[in-house]
Design a protein around this motif. Sequence first.
Motif, PDB file in Angstrom:
ATOM      1  N   UNK A 145      -0.838  -8.115  -1.946  1.00 31.77           N
ATOM      2  CA  UNK A 145      -2.028  -8.836  -2.391  1.00 31.77           C
ATOM      3  C   UNK A 145      -3.232  -7.924  -2.612  1.00 31.77           C
ATOM      4  N   UNK A 146      -2.967  -6.634  -2.688  1.00 31.09           N
ATOM      5  CA  UNK A 146      -4.036  -5.669  -2.933  1.00 31.09           C
ATOM      6  C   UNK A 146      -4.644  -5.894  -4.321  1.00 31.09           C
ATOM      7  N   UNK A 147      -5.968  -5.758  -4.422  1.00 33.73           N
ATOM      8  CA  UNK A 147      -6.650  -5.923  -5.706  1.00 33.73           C
ATOM      9  C   UNK A 147      -6.270  -4.784  -6.641  1.00 33.73           C
ATOM     10  N   UNK A 148      -6.313  -5.077  -7.948  1.00 31.12           N
ATOM     11  CA  UNK A 148      -6.047  -4.040  -8.938  1.00 31.12           C
ATOM     12  C   UNK A 148      -6.839  -4.338 -10.201  1.00 31.12           C
ATOM     13  N   UNK A 149      -7.072  -3.311 -10.978  1.00 27.78           N
ATOM     14  CA  UNK A 149      -7.790  -3.430 -12.239  1.00 27.78           C
ATOM     15  C   UNK A 149      -6.776  -3.701 -13.329  1.00 27.78           C
ATOM     16  N   UNK A 150      -6.983  -4.795 -14.049  1.00 31.47           N
ATOM     17  CA  UNK A 150      -6.034  -5.201 -15.070  1.00 31.47           C
ATOM     18  C   UNK A 150      -6.557  -4.813 -16.446  1.00 31.47           C
TER      19      UNK A 150
END
Length: 124
Positions: A24-29
């Motif tokens: 569930x780690x945030x990422x840049x899409x």
Amino acid sequence: MKNMIINPCDIESLHKGAPRHAGKEKFLQGPIPWNWLSAACSNCGKSGAAIRVGLVLWFLSGVHKHQATIKLSSARMRELGLTPSTWRRGLIKLEDAGLVEVDRKPGCLPVVTLLAASDRDGNS
């Protein structure tokens, strides 16, 4: 380079892909247009606030299914070390560069629309 010695343990790491987010780690899409990033970097000032605000905007756009118009998140700004005064300055720089339109209402976080960057290199 002629006499370069490679440790066999390092060979495996050469074939790995780029790091990926976990769980569930945030990422840049993406994709994020290169011309947009280039223009934001050219106008980011000493603190780099414009590019950091831009990264938050593109992150929020990805979270909201690539919507161009998004409400800023002060929590996301804090994650990139941006104080309210710094992110406001960065937002103004992005606005001055023609990369965003900002709808400001007293007592509310701004609503920002991501705009296409004008082509800086003559390429579309």
